[in-house]
Design a protein around this motif. Sequence first.
Motif, PDB file in Angstrom:
ATOM      1  N   TYR A  35      -3.064  -5.585 -50.177  1.00 20.97           N
ATOM      2  CA  TYR A  35      -2.573  -6.497 -50.602  1.00 20.97           C
ATOM      3  C   TYR A  35      -1.933  -6.744 -52.107  1.00 20.97           C
ATOM      4  O   TYR A  35      -1.193  -6.888 -52.110  1.00 20.97           O
ATOM      5  N   ASP A  36      -3.187  -5.699 -52.905  1.00 19.31           N
ATOM      6  CA  ASP A  36      -3.177  -5.690 -53.776  1.00 19.31           C
ATOM      7  C   ASP A  36      -1.595  -4.508 -54.639  1.00 19.31           C
ATOM      8  O   ASP A  36      -1.379  -4.762 -56.236  1.00 19.31           O
ATOM      9  N   SER A  37      -2.102  -3.677 -53.957  1.00 18.23           N
ATOM     10  CA  SER A  37      -1.135  -2.386 -54.396  1.00 18.23           C
ATOM     11  C   SER A  37       0.521  -2.538 -53.227  1.00 18.23           C
ATOM     12  O   SER A  37       1.064  -1.880 -54.151  1.00 18.23           O
ATOM     13  N   LEU A  38       0.197  -3.351 -51.955  1.00 15.08           N
ATOM     14  CA  LEU A  38       1.266  -2.518 -51.017  1.00 15.08           C
ATOM     15  C   LEU A  38       2.163  -4.399 -51.477  1.00 15.08           C
ATOM     16  O   LEU A  38       3.865  -4.127 -51.542  1.00 15.08           O
ATOM     17  N   TYR A  39       2.073  -5.196 -51.455  1.00 12.70           N
ATOM     18  CA  TYR A  39       2.365  -6.836 -50.733  1.00 12.70           C
ATOM     19  C   TYR A  39       3.678  -6.817 -52.163  1.00 12.70           C
ATOM     20  O   TYR A  39       4.941  -7.407 -51.303  1.00 12.70           O
ATOM     21  N   ASP A  40       4.116  -6.303 -53.536  1.00 14.32           N
ATOM     22  CA  ASP A  40       4.956  -6.544 -54.242  1.00 14.32           C
ATOM     23  C   ASP A  40       5.780  -5.492 -53.906  1.00 14.32           C
ATOM     24  O   ASP A  40       7.037  -6.160 -54.751  1.00 14.32           O
ATOM     25  N   THR A  41       5.634  -5.069 -53.742  1.00 22.29           N
ATOM     26  CA  THR A  41       6.890  -3.903 -53.386  1.00 22.29           C
ATOM     27  C   THR A  41       7.998  -4.141 -52.473  1.00 22.29           C
ATOM     28  O   THR A  41       9.233  -3.402 -51.860  1.00 22.29           O
ATOM     29  N   MET A  42       7.379  -5.225 -51.854  1.00 22.19           N
ATOM     30  CA  MET A  42       8.385  -6.258 -50.528  1.00 22.19           C
ATOM     31  C   MET A  42       9.241  -7.071 -51.336  1.00 22.19           C
ATOM     32  O   MET A  42       9.015  -8.189 -52.077  1.00 22.19           O
ATOM     33  N   ARG A  43      10.918  -6.716 -51.036  1.00 26.62           N
ATOM     34  CA  ARG A  43      11.540  -7.483 -51.674  1.00 26.62           C
ATOM     35  C   ARG A  43      11.565  -8.421 -50.693  1.00 26.62           C
ATOM     36  O   ARG A  43      12.482  -9.654 -51.383  1.00 26.62           O
ATOM     37  N   ASN A  44      11.973  -8.717 -49.430  1.00 26.98           N
ATOM     38  CA  ASN A  44      12.197  -9.176 -48.302  1.00 26.98           C
ATOM     39  C   ASN A  44      10.761  -9.641 -47.419  1.00 26.98           C
ATOM     40  O   ASN A  44      10.952  -9.057 -46.438  1.00 26.98           O
ATOM     41  N   PRO A  45       9.840 -10.042 -47.666  1.00 28.85           N
ATOM     42  CA  PRO A  45       9.163 -10.381 -46.470  1.00 28.85           C
ATOM     43  C   PRO A  45       9.454 -10.300 -44.921  1.00 28.85           C
ATOM     44  O   PRO A  45       8.735 -10.419 -43.809  1.00 28.85           O
ATOM     45  N   ASN A  46      11.103 -11.013 -44.701  1.00 30.58           N
ATOM     46  CA  ASN A  46      12.080 -10.705 -43.365  1.00 30.58           C
ATOM     47  C   ASN A  46      11.938  -9.949 -42.600  1.00 30.58           C
ATOM     48  O   ASN A  46      12.209  -9.460 -41.818  1.00 30.58           O
ATOM     49  N   ASP A  47      12.104  -9.110 -43.551  1.00 29.43           N
ATOM     50  CA  ASP A  47      12.773  -7.432 -43.269  1.00 29.43           C
ATOM     51  C   ASP A  47      11.307  -6.791 -44.313  1.00 29.43           C
ATOM     52  O   ASP A  47      12.065  -6.296 -45.289  1.00 29.43           O
ATOM     53  N   ILE A  48      10.775  -6.211 -43.720  1.00 27.23           N
ATOM     54  CA  ILE A  48       9.509  -5.720 -44.136  1.00 27.23           C
ATOM     55  C   ILE A  48      10.420  -4.056 -44.488  1.00 27.23           C
ATOM     56  O   ILE A  48       9.562  -3.487 -45.324  1.00 27.23           O
ATOM     57  N   TYR A  49      11.012  -3.796 -44.180  1.00 28.03           N
ATOM     58  CA  TYR A  49      11.499  -2.406 -43.894  1.00 28.03           C
ATOM     59  C   TYR A  49      12.195  -2.755 -45.667  1.00 28.03           C
ATOM     60  O   TYR A  49      12.830  -1.571 -45.866  1.00 28.03           O
ATOM     61  N   GLN A  50      12.805  -3.697 -46.986  1.00 27.41           N
ATOM     62  CA  GLN A  50      13.460  -3.350 -47.453  1.00 27.41           C
ATOM     63  C   GLN A  50      12.405  -3.321 -48.280  1.00 27.41           C
ATOM     64  O   GLN A  50      11.799  -4.505 -49.033  1.00 27.41           O
ATOM     65  N   THR A  51      11.787  -2.825 -48.571  1.00 26.47           N
ATOM     66  CA  THR A  51      10.493  -2.441 -50.364  1.00 26.47           C
ATOM     67  C   THR A  51      11.345  -0.944 -50.676  1.00 26.47           C
ATOM     68  O   THR A  51      12.205   0.027 -51.435  1.00 26.47           O
ATOM     69  N   GLU A 137       5.565   4.369 -59.685  1.00 27.04           N
ATOM     70  CA  GLU A 137       6.225   4.055 -60.653  1.00 27.04           C
ATOM     71  C   GLU A 137       5.957   2.988 -60.409  1.00 27.04           C
ATOM     72  O   GLU A 137       6.188   2.000 -61.771  1.00 27.04           O
ATOM     73  N   HIS A 138       6.150   1.711 -58.925  1.00 21.55           N
ATOM     74  CA  HIS A 138       6.145   0.482 -59.315  1.00 21.55           C
ATOM     75  C   HIS A 138       4.912  -0.861 -60.168  1.00 21.55           C
ATOM     76  O   HIS A 138       4.842  -1.169 -59.978  1.00 21.55           O
ATOM     77  N   ALA A 139       3.763   0.479 -59.604  1.00 19.64           N
ATOM     78  CA  ALA A 139       2.661  -0.321 -60.402  1.00 19.64           C
ATOM     79  C   ALA A 139       2.921   0.258 -61.777  1.00 19.64           C
ATOM     80  O   ALA A 139       2.577  -0.996 -62.162  1.00 19.64           O
TER      81      ALA A 139
END
Length: 196
Positions: A35-51, A137-139
């Motif tokens: 959660y702490d490392s990956l959740y914020d990488t998701m741009r659209n929770p309805n489409d998990i592949y938009q990351t 890079e995202h972090a």
Amino acid sequence: MYKKQMTAQKFLCLAAIIVSAIFFLYSLGIMTDLYDSLYDTMRNPNDIYQTDVSGSSIYYAMQAFNRQLLILSIGQILLGALLFITNTHSRRKYYIGNYAATGLFTAFAVYNTVYAHVNIEEAKRQFLQVDFAALKEHAEMWGTLYTESTFWFDLHYAVFGLLLAVCALLVANAVWKVRLMKDEAALVQEGRRVGG
């Protein structure tokens, strides 16, 4: 000999509740780093592949398993409580309910161990396919957690190892109890022969 065995069975029933509680806490914590490392990488929770990070969909892929693991851990606690409800912790002689409680706790623990191991190892394999360069890079950009650690995945060996160890000792205790009960019955029978 009965005194040692009674002390052991009280300790083991308590240990069964404790390791079941550890299993419950583990099921609550396993998703922490994800959660702490990956959740914020998701741009659209309805489409998990938009990351922003390839492979971060593992966070969503593990949700159903994590819910099931939590339910199973609660079930394990309830079966640990069944040991106390049937007085397995304090009975001098075991009855069918005591053997049933011990058997159910053990069988459920073995099922949970196999289920958890298979799913956690698969989740770990998927986690290791995350694009860690992009995650770093995202972090750095967003101030979120960066980790490549598989600690929460690997911890299941200790958690379920403890659970299985307690199960093995509960079964050994039941066998010990049967032997003591047979020896006691033989002594009573011998006393009747001598007295009669």
